[in-house]
Write a protein that holds these residues in place. Structure first.
Motif, PDB file in Angstrom:
ATOM      1  N   ASP A  28     -11.578  35.634 -53.538  1.00  0.00           N
ATOM      2  CA  ASP A  28     -10.015  35.036 -53.955  1.00  0.00           C
ATOM      3  C   ASP A  28     -10.090  34.265 -52.191  1.00  0.00           C
ATOM      4  OD1 ASP A  28      -9.231  36.505 -51.717  1.00  0.00           O
ATOM      5  OD2 ASP A  28      -7.309  37.640 -53.684  1.00  0.00           O
ATOM      6  N   ALA A  52      -9.260  30.812 -57.240  1.00  0.00           N
ATOM      7  CA  ALA A  52     -11.013  31.275 -56.901  1.00  0.00           C
ATOM      8  C   ALA A  52     -12.195  30.892 -56.796  1.00  0.00           C
ATOM      9  CB  ALA A  52     -11.177  31.594 -58.416  1.00  0.00           C
ATOM     10  N   LEU A  60     -12.429  34.322 -65.102  1.00  0.00           N
ATOM     11  CA  LEU A  60     -11.542  33.545 -64.132  1.00  0.00           C
ATOM     12  C   LEU A  60     -10.040  33.091 -64.843  1.00  0.00           C
ATOM     13  CD1 LEU A  60     -13.755  32.441 -61.344  1.00  0.00           C
ATOM     14  CD2 LEU A  60     -12.250  34.494 -61.204  1.00  0.00           C
ATOM     15  N   ARG A  71      -6.796  32.065 -63.375  1.00  0.00           N
ATOM     16  CA  ARG A  71      -7.083  31.862 -61.553  1.00  0.00           C
ATOM     17  C   ARG A  71      -7.323  30.403 -61.827  1.00  0.00           C
ATOM     18  NH1 ARG A  71      -6.563  35.451 -57.629  1.00  0.00           N
ATOM     19  NH2 ARG A  71      -6.522  37.325 -57.780  1.00  0.00           N
ATOM     20  N   LEU A  97     -13.633  38.531 -56.881  1.00  0.00           N
ATOM     21  CA  LEU A  97     -12.589  38.799 -58.113  1.00  0.00           C
ATOM     22  C   LEU A  97     -13.760  38.573 -59.186  1.00  0.00           C
ATOM     23  CD1 LEU A  97     -10.675  35.781 -57.328  1.00  0.00           C
ATOM     24  CD2 LEU A  97     -10.237  37.809 -57.766  1.00  0.00           C
TER      25      LEU A  97
END
Lengths: 404, 404
Positions: free
Chosen positions: A105, A88, A143, A148, A111
């Motif tokens: 991304d 991310a 996230l 991520r 996201l």
């Protein structure tokens, strides 16, 4: 044969492998799916080098192999595509009246995209920084829940930001010498990804350069109004930063020496005659404070109703803005000047006079499609640009650490 | 950690070897004598690649081995230095009143420097092109006598030059749409080295960037007056060209809306209030024509004699020039703005007021040493810059053909 050349490559001698990693990553980004042989043929790198570079990028989960094969002459090849699923990139824009955080991304898919009300003016810098850090932490938490790994966080501020992330002057926030980057790094517990701070207009033009209708155009300028007016410039495919990081300061260019007084003490600065703050002051008769968006919406309503005073003020602001844009056009000769931020909803009424003024004042023969356009990215441009800045850095070879 | 990054490398995928050749050449240029191992260690290229690159550069006579060895641990290494003895890079500047041709070798040593009187205005473009070609041929003849292989010829013109070397507008020469590059290529018998045409201010700032006191400074601006006024900008270490090649057009920026009429029809353009042509018009009372240098020398004499009218006019021109420089400072934020051309002899009288105006109008905190300075390269800057442009292109990987 043309007269065009770009001068010596900006060679950082310690960085040839990083550059080559970036070359491969960028090639795959624009040409996936592709084979190692395709990459070698197109980049001129030898096959062993390409294999090694692709291996490293796979290890860092930036690329992955697919089952796909190519059936040409010879044996089928394993195809490479962007991986990036676990990554991310985060951009956070600090407006005078709201905070926007956007994470994307590697492929640019959003996201998350959140906006929060924010009292930028009136609060102490310490409280403002705490609010910014709180929003960043919430985004980071989300996230993390998604599994991520964060590639970086870039924060945009409308003002002069030095290369260490100190906001030297941000009149919209009433800030002077606020060490925003260091404060955020501390507040986020010294994370292992880069945290950077940049001027919002710089970030917005990076968003245009990566995701806008003019994506990939090497020479672009972006003109926006916070309450002030500032510009972001991409020249030769790169953000124009200048020696101190302060390029793009167009707001105090005097377009009308007899005009209204400016916050800087002079008269008739671009900001004072064509800034959105000045427009609100003139048309609403009030000092712009807090959230500018409802005020701008009010101006749009009155313009739609053909209110003569509103139309006249917008046409005049457009003429001055075209004058300002002509400076950008003459000095840096972009393919197009993009009007962003609060100018976007006002564009139907300011673009015609702005375009006329620009055409009159531009010295050079115009390239096809030159002129002024309204941004298609709207208010999110700077936050998206913050994420784009993170991706630009990764693609330039500042790769994430391998996951443990 | 800073917020600085340069975005993706400008990767031309077909050109990785050219880039690597350029990296090696530039490394040797700045670090000679050095060994292949030094190059590998500093560039990150592997030793086999470095050997192959150095081999190609030796074959093309850009590098050579010396007998010198380095006595550290291990066996002594053969040292590499620039060869370049047989090469020449040529710059030719077309002024309104004179032609200047300068040739340098790879190391920047002058091989010839000639100035010739020239009737740029009044002659037909055809006659002017013939005169330019004749001077180029004489220089080429001299270099051939010296056994030099020509790397390229870059011609500078004060005006708008498109990427194909067509001079779209050059008011000082009274030219419109003159295909100078193609005409020269024909007149020189389609030579096997590149012939290019560029704006003189662009070339002058390249000369400053390579040879001036600020050599190597990534962000520089150059402001000069022909009879008109124009700027050359180096940003992030590269010439800022813009989408059509027309960046740097600052001459018709209106600094004094009530000021004297400009050749463009508007009032108070920078050119009309601070151009050297305008100064001559005001102080000598005559239309500037032909050779400006004696007229400028006359102004210098009267300024030295403290003639009040002359001093007042220079101080006023300085103020306006500082205003113009502030545009460059605010929009592109260079480390320094260099005043060149006819401004150099006038600098003692224009710099003080120009510097004051600049300081007042610059928005950003100034980096150390910022401000205005007079060029140390003088009138030869554009011709030297033409040669520098040729060397820049070679060092970017556009290598000369191997000699037969």
């Amino acid at each position: 044969m043309t007269t065009t050349y770009t001068g010596p490559a900006p060679a950082d001698f310690t960085d040839v492998r990083a550059t080559n990693l970036a070359v491969v990553l960028d090639y795959v980004r624009t040409n996936a799916p592709c084979s190692r042989a395709d990459i070698a043929a197109s980049t001129g790198l030898n096959k062993a080098t390409v294999s090694s570079l692709v291996g490293e990028l796979i290890e860092r989960r930036l690329l992955r192999e697919t089952g796909m094969t190519e059936r040409r002459i010879g044996r089928p090849a394993t195809m490479i595509v962007l991986d990036g699923a676990p990554y991310a990139a985060i951009g956070l824009d600090v407006g005078t009246d709201q905070l926007t955080v956007i994470a994307v991304d590697l492929g640019g898919e959003h996201l998350l995209a959140w906006r929060r009300a924010f009292t930028g003016r009136g609060a102490t810098p310490g409280r403002s920084v705490a609010a910014i850090a709180a929003l960043a932490r919430r985004a980071l938490g989300r996230l993390a829940d998604q599994g991520r790994q964060v590639l970086g966080l870039t924060v945009g501020v409308g003002g002069l930001v030095d290369p260490d992330g100190v906001v030297r002057i941000a009149t919209g926030l009433d800030w002077r010498d606020v060490p925003l980057r260091d404060s955020l790094v501390r507040a986020l517990g010294a994370p292992d990804y880069p945290v950077t701070v940049d001027n919002s207009a710089n970030l917005a033009v990076l968003a245009e350069h990566r995701y806008g209708p003019y994506a990939g155009t090497p020479d672009l300028a972006y003109l926006t109004s916070g309450p002030g007016v500032s510009a972001g410039i991409v020249a030769g495919g790169r953000l124009l930063r200048g020696a101190g990081g302060y390029a793009g300061e167009i707001g105090h260019f005097v377009v009308d020496p007899g005009g209204p007084e400016c916050s800087c003490g002079r008269r008739g600065c671009l900001e004072a005659v064509a800034g959105v703050g000045a427009l609100i002051r003139r048309l609403a008769g009030t000092e712009p404070a807090g959230d500018l968006e409802p005020e701008v919406a009010g101006i749009v309503r009155r313009a739609r109703a053909q209110e003569p005073k509103t139309l006249a003020a917008l046409h005049e602001a457009g003429r001055h803005l075209g004058h300002g844009a002509s400076l950008l056009a003459n000095l840096v000769n972009p393919s197009v000047v993009i009007l962003g931020g609060h100018y976007v909803p006002l564009a139907p009424w300011i673009l015609p006079t702005a375009g006329e003024a620009l055409d009159t004042l531009v010295v050079a023969p115009q390239p096809p499609g030159a002129g002024l356009v309204a941004s298609a990215l709207g208010h999110d441009a700077a936050a998206v640009g913050g994420a784009a800045a993170v991706l630009d850095a990764v693609e330039a070879g500042r790769l994430p650490l391998p996951t443990a």
